[in-house]
Scaffold this motif. Structure first.
Motif, PDB file in Angstrom:
ATOM      1  N   MET A  49       0.716  -1.128   0.112  1.00  0.00           N
ATOM      2  CA  MET A  49      -0.022  -0.095   0.131  1.00  0.00           C
ATOM      3  C   MET A  49       0.722   1.240   0.057  1.00  0.00           C
ATOM      4  N   ALA A  50       2.039   1.127   0.658  1.00  0.00           N
ATOM      5  CA  ALA A  50       2.951   2.372   0.631  1.00  0.00           C
ATOM      6  C   ALA A  50       3.414   2.527  -0.701  1.00  0.00           C
ATOM      7  N   ILE A  51       3.857   1.475  -1.388  1.00  0.00           N
ATOM      8  CA  ILE A  51       4.297   1.535  -2.846  1.00  0.00           C
ATOM      9  C   ILE A  51       3.095   1.959  -3.605  1.00  0.00           C
ATOM     10  N   THR A  52       1.785   1.611  -3.318  1.00  0.00           N
ATOM     11  CA  THR A  52       0.809   2.266  -4.217  1.00  0.00           C
ATOM     12  C   THR A  52       0.466   3.753  -4.055  1.00  0.00           C
ATOM     13  N   ARG A  53       0.923   4.085  -2.894  1.00  0.00           N
ATOM     14  CA  ARG A  53       0.691   5.489  -2.741  1.00  0.00           C
ATOM     15  C   ARG A  53       1.916   6.373  -3.423  1.00  0.00           C
ATOM     16  N   ALA A  54       3.063   5.885  -3.355  1.00  0.00           N
ATOM     17  CA  ALA A  54       4.347   6.459  -3.656  1.00  0.00           C
ATOM     18  C   ALA A  54       4.277   6.397  -5.419  1.00  0.00           C
ATOM     19  N   LEU A  55       3.552   5.189  -6.070  1.00  0.00           N
ATOM     20  CA  LEU A  55       3.588   5.000  -7.423  1.00  0.00           C
ATOM     21  C   LEU A  55       2.761   6.096  -8.145  1.00  0.00           C
ATOM     22  N   ARG A  56       1.461   6.346  -7.215  1.00  0.00           N
ATOM     23  CA  ARG A  56       0.399   6.881  -7.705  1.00  0.00           C
ATOM     24  C   ARG A  56       1.051   8.712  -8.086  1.00  0.00           C
ATOM     25  N   LEU A  57       1.886   8.978  -7.080  1.00  0.00           N
ATOM     26  CA  LEU A  57       2.461  10.264  -7.127  1.00  0.00           C
ATOM     27  C   LEU A  57       3.576  10.376  -8.095  1.00  0.00           C
ATOM     28  N   GLU A  58       4.395   9.180  -8.097  1.00  0.00           N
ATOM     29  CA  GLU A  58       5.478   9.150  -9.350  1.00  0.00           C
ATOM     30  C   GLU A  58       4.860   9.352 -10.774  1.00  0.00           C
ATOM     31  N   MET A  59       3.554   8.807 -10.798  1.00  0.00           N
ATOM     32  CA  MET A  59       2.677   8.741 -12.096  1.00  0.00           C
ATOM     33  C   MET A  59       2.555  10.527 -12.453  1.00  0.00           C
ATOM     34  N   GLN A  60       2.129  10.794 -11.429  1.00  0.00           N
ATOM     35  CA  GLN A  60       1.562  12.482 -11.246  1.00  0.00           C
ATOM     36  C   GLN A  60       2.685  13.315 -11.643  1.00  0.00           C
ATOM     37  N   MET A  61       4.062  12.790 -10.923  1.00  0.00           N
ATOM     38  CA  MET A  61       5.507  13.719 -11.294  1.00  0.00           C
ATOM     39  C   MET A  61       5.648  13.829 -12.786  1.00  0.00           C
ATOM     40  N   VAL A  62       5.444  12.812 -13.569  1.00  0.00           N
ATOM     41  CA  VAL A  62       5.864  12.673 -14.708  1.00  0.00           C
ATOM     42  C   VAL A  62       4.516  12.933 -15.870  1.00  0.00           C
ATOM     43  N   GLY A  63       3.708  13.429 -15.335  1.00  0.00           N
ATOM     44  CA  GLY A  63       2.497  13.894 -16.026  1.00  0.00           C
ATOM     45  C   GLY A  63       1.470  12.855 -16.484  1.00  0.00           C
ATOM     46  N   LEU A  64       1.658  11.778 -15.605  1.00  0.00           N
ATOM     47  CA  LEU A  64       0.807  10.464 -16.184  1.00  0.00           C
ATOM     48  C   LEU A  64      -0.400  10.324 -15.069  1.00  0.00           C
ATOM     49  N   GLY A  65      -0.272  11.199 -14.167  1.00  0.00           N
ATOM     50  CA  GLY A  65      -1.530  10.945 -13.329  1.00  0.00           C
ATOM     51  C   GLY A  65      -2.941  10.624 -13.809  1.00  0.00           C
ATOM     52  N   GLU A  66      -3.063  11.302 -14.909  1.00  0.00           N
ATOM     53  CA  GLU A  66      -4.649  10.974 -15.426  1.00  0.00           C
ATOM     54  C   GLU A  66      -4.473   9.831 -16.193  1.00  0.00           C
ATOM     55  N   ASP A  67      -3.403   9.611 -16.791  1.00  0.00           N
ATOM     56  CA  ASP A  67      -3.387   8.296 -17.702  1.00  0.00           C
ATOM     57  C   ASP A  67      -3.192   6.956 -16.929  1.00  0.00           C
ATOM     58  N   VAL A  68      -2.365   6.778 -16.031  1.00  0.00           N
ATOM     59  CA  VAL A  68      -2.242   5.506 -15.434  1.00  0.00           C
ATOM     60  C   VAL A  68      -2.736   5.542 -14.041  1.00  0.00           C
ATOM     61  N   GLU A  69      -3.741   4.899 -13.726  1.00  0.00           N
ATOM     62  CA  GLU A  69      -4.469   4.977 -12.326  1.00  0.00           C
ATOM     63  C   GLU A  69      -3.781   3.986 -11.396  1.00  0.00           C
ATOM     64  N   ILE A  70      -3.332   4.326 -10.372  1.00  0.00           N
ATOM     65  CA  ILE A  70      -2.873   3.363  -9.354  1.00  0.00           C
ATOM     66  C   ILE A  70      -3.684   3.124  -8.172  1.00  0.00           C
ATOM     67  N   LEU A  71      -4.416   2.070  -7.791  1.00  0.00           N
ATOM     68  CA  LEU A  71      -5.392   1.841  -6.864  1.00  0.00           C
ATOM     69  C   LEU A  71      -5.391   0.884  -5.956  1.00  0.00           C
ATOM     70  N   GLY A  72      -5.605   1.254  -4.960  1.00  0.00           N
ATOM     71  CA  GLY A  72      -5.431   0.417  -3.795  1.00  0.00           C
ATOM     72  C   GLY A  72      -7.028  -0.162  -3.442  1.00  0.00           C
TER      73      GLY A  72
END
Ligand SMILES: NC(=O)c1ccc[n+]([C@@H]2O[C@H](COP(=O)([O-])OP(=O)(O)OC[C@H]3O[C@@H](n4cnc5c(N)ncnc54)[C@H](OP(=O)(O)O)[C@@H]3O)[C@@H](O)[C@H]2O)c1
Ligand SMILES: *[C@@H]1O[C@H](CO)[C@@H](O)[C@H](O)[C@H]1NC(C)=O
Ligand SMILES: *[C@@H]1O[C@H](CO)[C@@H](O)[C@H](O)[C@H]1NC(C)=O
Ligand SMILES: CC(=O)N[C@H]1CO[C@H](CO)[C@@H](O)[C@@H]1O
Length: 348
Positions: free
Chosen positions: A235-258
């Motif tokens: 779940m910590a990975i889930t939170r981090a990965l979600r933010l990493e996707m946002q960091m590279v502008g993919l927050g809307e494209d690749v959803e990381i959901l727990g």
């Protein structure tokens, strides 16, 4: 008199705001479970007009099996992951019969067996599930990435997981090192490495979705310490990965959901009847998939489980020692029901 009026107004105001906040929170909670599924967002054709693929880990049984059926029924071709080739092949045949218009593939990998020195040593002599290990080589995620490189992957369900079985409940003192390693590998490392290997494919075919499955007992529960800890890890990975996707502008494209699961019947050997707090696997996965597409981060999938959690929250008002006692009593009872009592622990 005037002072009394001020105190009255202030307290009244604070009370009003508190009630308002609580109402908004409850309404938000209700909304989560009323919104219609947006899964179709991820069931899109590729630019070349080819069907989307979903990968479900642990698709041979329980909740994973239900995920495979639900996704095939929703227009996805499905990669079925399991550790037992025969068992997962049987699942594929049944799916082919039910949804003949879909394509299927099989991925066989023992998730409890991610490269790790302790485990490698132990597993060269050990048998598991009454079967000899297929090979002593560690899992090769580069090979898995290549094997699946040509499919249009838009959904990854990291579902394979679970606590130890036979015995199901062991204290840290009683747990052999390889049981601990296996649990961390299955519930923590395997989904992390698999996601890492398949993320480039998911990004290529965005919008795409990764669901990591969790339990309600993810916070240091006694007698299932490694299981609950490795779920919290993912779940910590889930939170981090979600933010990493946002960091590279993919927050809307690749959803990381727990998604948190409570008790589910027809999974992990549970045969209770369906009730308010215990959905069957089909109900559970429909609910889980319906939580996607709304910017949820880590969320309880099924409304009955959320209601149960709301009830459990009342414990927070209790003193810590009472809360601790309750957890201890519940887990001791669980163990007594299944594996016998805890009396020998002190002498190990
Ligand atoms: N059932 C519940 O009430 C509940 C509650 C909270 C969370 N969960 C979570 O939901 C997920 C699914 O659990 P479930 O209840 O559906 O359990 P299940 O009925 O025991 O199914 C588990 C699936 O994972 C596979 N699996 C187990 N160990 C594996 C390994 N080492 N390598 C590869 N595959 C492995 C199993 O394969 P085989 O068929 O070969 O055994 C099976 O397909 C798990 O992550 C679990 O933690 C379940
Ligand atoms: C893993 O697989 C890749 C691709 O098939 C291969 O090039 C590599 O040598 C493998 N690594 C190991 C350690 O076997
Ligand atoms: C779960 O229950 C629903 C409706 O109550 C039923 O349609 C479905 O077949 C059940 N699924 C399983 C896996 O038992
Ligand atoms: C197996 C499959 O459907 N592969 C296709 C995925 O999408 C690309 C284009 O994005 C096609 O070239 C592949 O054939």
């Amino acid at each position: 008199m005037a002072a009394g009026l001020i105190v009255f107004t202030v307290f009244g105001g604070v009370g009003f705001i508190t009630i308002l906040f609580s109402l908004v929170k409850i309404l938000n909670l209700i909304c989560i479970y009323l919104r219609p599924s947006r899964l179709s967002r991820y069931a899109h054709l590729s630019r070349a007009g080819e069907a989307p693929w979903a990968l479900v880990t642990g698709a041979s049984d329980g909740i994973g099996l239900a995920f495979a059926y639900e996704l095939a029924g929703s227009g996805f071709n499905v990669v079925l992951h399991g550790r037992n080739h025969e068992k997962i092949s049987r699942v594929m045949s049944r799916l082919q019969a039910t949804f003949p218009q879909r394509s299927y593939r099989i991925l066989v990998a023992d998730a409890g067996y991610v490269a790790c020195l302790t485990h490698l040593k132990a597993s060269t002599q050990e048998h598991r599930n009454g079967q000899e290990k297929a090979s002593s080589a560690p899992l090769n995620f580069t090979a898995i990435q290549r094997e699946l490189g040509d499919i249009n992957l838009t959904v990854l369900i990291n579902n394979a997981g679970g606590g130890p079985v036979n015995p199901a409940f062991l204290s840290v003192l009683e747990s052999p090192e390889d049981t601990i390693t296996e649990s961390i590998s299955l519930n923590g490392l395997f989904p992390l490495y698999l996601t890492r290997a398949l993320l480039p494919n998911l990004i290529r075919h965005a919008p795409s979705l990764v669901i990591n499955t969790n339990t309600m007992i993810d916070q240091g529960f006694p007698l299932v310490a490694s299981y609950s800890a490795s779920k919290e890890f993912i779940m910590a990975i889930t939170r981090a990965l979600r933010l990493e996707m946002q960091m590279v502008g993919l927050g809307e494209d690749v959803e990381i959901l727990g998604i948190k699961f409570g008790r589910v019947t027809g999974a992990h050997g549970c045969k209770e009847p369906v009730s308010l707090f215990v959905p069957n696997a089909t109900m559970m996965v429909k609910a889980a998939l319906a939580r996607a597409g709304y910017g949820n981060r880590i969320v309880i999938g099924y409304w009955g489980h959320a209601l149960q959690q709301l009830g459990a929250r009342l414990f927070i008002a209790l003193p810590r020692w009472v809360e601790d006692k309750i957890f201890i009593t519940i887990m001791c009872q669980q163990r007594k029901n299944i594996d016998g009592s805890l009396k020998d622990v002190k002498s190990t």
